[in-house]
Write a protein that holds these residues in place. Structure first.
Motif, PDB file in Angstrom:
ATOM      1  N   ALA A 103      -7.569  13.868  17.123  1.00  0.00           N
ATOM      2  CA  ALA A 103      -8.585  12.818  17.286  1.00  0.00           C
ATOM      3  C   ALA A 103      -9.396  12.658  16.005  1.00  0.00           C
ATOM      4  O   ALA A 103      -9.693  11.529  15.592  1.00  0.00           O
ATOM      5  CB  ALA A 103      -9.499  13.144  18.461  1.00  0.00           C
ATOM      6  N   LEU A 104      -9.745  13.768  15.381  1.00  0.00           N
ATOM      7  CA  LEU A 104     -10.480  13.702  14.117  1.00  0.00           C
ATOM      8  C   LEU A 104      -9.650  13.000  13.050  1.00  0.00           C
ATOM      9  O   LEU A 104     -10.142  12.113  12.347  1.00  0.00           O
ATOM     10  CB  LEU A 104     -10.871  15.114  13.655  1.00  0.00           C
ATOM     11  CG  LEU A 104     -11.613  15.201  12.321  1.00  0.00           C
ATOM     12  CD1 LEU A 104     -12.966  14.493  12.409  1.00  0.00           C
ATOM     13  CD2 LEU A 104     -11.779  16.649  11.915  1.00  0.00           C
ATOM     14  N   ALA A 118     -19.891  24.905  11.614  1.00  0.00           N
ATOM     15  CA  ALA A 118     -20.609  25.180  10.367  1.00  0.00           C
ATOM     16  C   ALA A 118     -22.094  24.824  10.428  1.00  0.00           C
ATOM     17  O   ALA A 118     -22.921  25.590   9.919  1.00  0.00           O
ATOM     18  CB  ALA A 118     -19.933  24.467   9.198  1.00  0.00           C
ATOM     19  N   PRO A 119     -22.481  23.705  11.040  1.00  0.00           N
ATOM     20  CA  PRO A 119     -23.924  23.426  11.099  1.00  0.00           C
ATOM     21  C   PRO A 119     -24.712  24.517  11.847  1.00  0.00           C
ATOM     22  O   PRO A 119     -25.826  24.855  11.462  1.00  0.00           O
ATOM     23  CB  PRO A 119     -24.004  22.081  11.826  1.00  0.00           C
ATOM     24  CG  PRO A 119     -22.683  21.427  11.541  1.00  0.00           C
ATOM     25  CD  PRO A 119     -21.695  22.566  11.547  1.00  0.00           C
ATOM     26  N   TRP A 120     -24.138  25.073  12.893  1.00  0.00           N
ATOM     27  CA  TRP A 120     -24.789  26.158  13.638  1.00  0.00           C
ATOM     28  C   TRP A 120     -24.821  27.427  12.782  1.00  0.00           C
ATOM     29  O   TRP A 120     -25.844  28.110  12.716  1.00  0.00           O
ATOM     30  CB  TRP A 120     -24.071  26.417  14.957  1.00  0.00           C
ATOM     31  CG  TRP A 120     -24.311  25.371  15.988  1.00  0.00           C
ATOM     32  CD1 TRP A 120     -25.225  25.417  17.006  1.00  0.00           C
ATOM     33  CD2 TRP A 120     -23.639  24.118  16.118  1.00  0.00           C
ATOM     34  NE1 TRP A 120     -25.167  24.268  17.750  1.00  0.00           N
ATOM     35  CE2 TRP A 120     -24.192  23.449  17.229  1.00  0.00           C
ATOM     36  CE3 TRP A 120     -22.625  23.486  15.402  1.00  0.00           C
ATOM     37  CZ2 TRP A 120     -23.768  22.194  17.645  1.00  0.00           C
ATOM     38  CZ3 TRP A 120     -22.199  22.234  15.820  1.00  0.00           C
ATOM     39  CH2 TRP A 120     -22.770  21.605  16.920  1.00  0.00           C
ATOM     40  N   ASP A 121     -23.697  27.736  12.152  1.00  0.00           N
ATOM     41  CA  ASP A 121     -23.652  28.905  11.264  1.00  0.00           C
ATOM     42  C   ASP A 121     -24.689  28.795  10.157  1.00  0.00           C
ATOM     43  O   ASP A 121     -25.376  29.765   9.841  1.00  0.00           O
ATOM     44  CB  ASP A 121     -22.262  29.072  10.638  1.00  0.00           C
ATOM     45  CG  ASP A 121     -21.287  29.790  11.548  1.00  0.00           C
ATOM     46  OD1 ASP A 121     -21.731  30.646  12.344  1.00  0.00           O
ATOM     47  OD2 ASP A 121     -20.086  29.501  11.453  1.00  0.00           O
ATOM     48  N   LEU A 151     -13.497  13.679   6.711  1.00  0.00           N
ATOM     49  CA  LEU A 151     -12.616  14.684   7.306  1.00  0.00           C
ATOM     50  C   LEU A 151     -13.207  16.078   7.108  1.00  0.00           C
ATOM     51  O   LEU A 151     -13.259  16.888   8.035  1.00  0.00           O
ATOM     52  CB  LEU A 151     -11.212  14.607   6.701  1.00  0.00           C
ATOM     53  CG  LEU A 151     -10.211  15.642   7.207  1.00  0.00           C
ATOM     54  CD1 LEU A 151      -9.984  15.496   8.706  1.00  0.00           C
ATOM     55  CD2 LEU A 151      -8.894  15.504   6.448  1.00  0.00           C
ATOM     56  N   ARG A 152     -13.670  16.358   5.904  1.00  0.00           N
ATOM     57  CA  ARG A 152     -14.289  17.653   5.608  1.00  0.00           C
ATOM     58  C   ARG A 152     -15.501  17.887   6.517  1.00  0.00           C
ATOM     59  O   ARG A 152     -15.673  18.947   7.094  1.00  0.00           O
ATOM     60  CB  ARG A 152     -14.696  17.725   4.132  1.00  0.00           C
ATOM     61  CG  ARG A 152     -15.285  19.054   3.713  1.00  0.00           C
ATOM     62  CD  ARG A 152     -15.729  19.056   2.246  1.00  0.00           C
ATOM     63  NE  ARG A 152     -15.066  18.052   1.431  1.00  0.00           N
ATOM     64  CZ  ARG A 152     -14.003  18.280   0.658  1.00  0.00           C
ATOM     65  NH1 ARG A 152     -13.496  19.470   0.566  1.00  0.00           N
ATOM     66  NH2 ARG A 152     -13.465  17.302  -0.047  1.00  0.00           N
ATOM     67  N   ASP A 197     -15.848  20.730   9.451  1.00  0.00           N
ATOM     68  CA  ASP A 197     -17.003  21.640   9.473  1.00  0.00           C
ATOM     69  C   ASP A 197     -17.668  21.640  10.846  1.00  0.00           C
ATOM     70  O   ASP A 197     -18.030  22.693  11.368  1.00  0.00           O
ATOM     71  CB  ASP A 197     -18.035  21.247   8.408  1.00  0.00           C
ATOM     72  CG  ASP A 197     -17.705  21.791   7.033  1.00  0.00           C
ATOM     73  OD1 ASP A 197     -16.822  22.667   6.922  1.00  0.00           O
ATOM     74  OD2 ASP A 197     -18.344  21.341   6.061  1.00  0.00           O
ATOM     75  N   SER A 198     -17.829  20.478  11.422  1.00  0.00           N
ATOM     76  CA  SER A 198     -18.445  20.386  12.747  1.00  0.00           C
ATOM     77  C   SER A 198     -17.579  21.061  13.814  1.00  0.00           C
ATOM     78  O   SER A 198     -18.100  21.780  14.671  1.00  0.00           O
ATOM     79  CB  SER A 198     -18.692  18.929  13.132  1.00  0.00           C
ATOM     80  OG  SER A 198     -19.700  18.385  12.313  1.00  0.00           O
TER      81      SER A 198
END
Length: 163
Positions: free
Chosen positions: A117-118, A138-141, A128-129, A133-134
């Motif tokens: 889907a992405l 990555a945003p939570w990390d 795409l990058r 990440d999402s």
């Protein structure tokens, strides 16, 4: 077959700490007394971690119980067990919950349909990058990283640091 995991409460207001213990105790059906220490990344907050054991799916139940306090920062892990993937759940105020399956060695596993889907909806490599990440949390990390090694003892493990 029982499984096990770890609860990491990265930051909690002191007044909420007993409520966290009671909530976890209700889920696990045994008394849990966490060893709270000062959170250096947020001096007015406390942190704790503890291992747990229970039936597969317990990590999600623990995370659901902890989400009622939207000011907490926490992670809950669950090891894989026969026929059941492990999982990692992260919660950050204002961002909400991130949940992903984990393999036997702890790697995040992203479902094929989510990747397809992405790829189908991403117009360029930068998007795409960002999308990957999402999917990988990555945003939570990024938001939790300052809290992971900020306890008085510095003993908490980094879950996502890769060189």
């Amino acid at each position: 077959m029982p499984t096990r995991g770890v609860i990491y409460v990265h930051s909690s207001p002191p007044a909420v700490c007993p409520h966290v213990e009671w909530a976890v105790s209700r889920v696990l059906d045994y008394e849990v007394e966490l060893e709270w220490t000062t959170q250096r990344a947020a001096p007015s907050m406390w942190r704790a971690d503890c291992p747990w054991a229970g039936a597969p799916g317990t990590a999600a139940t623990i995370a659901t119980a902890l989400q009622q306090w939207s000011m907490l920062r926490f992670e809950v892990t669950e090891d894989p067990s026969p026929g059941v993937d492990g999982e990692r759940i992260m919660f950050v105020p204002g961002r909400g919950v991130y949940r992903a399956a984990t393999s036997a060695n702890g790697d995040l596993m992203i479902a094929e349909d989510r990747i397809r889907a992405l790829l189908a909806t991403t117009p360029d490599s930068e998007n795409l990058r960002h999308g990957l990440d999402s999917l990988l949390g990555a945003p939570w990390d990024d938001e939790l990283e300052p809290y992971r090694f900020s306890g008085d003892d510095g003993a908490q493990n980094w879950l996502s640091q890769v060189s």
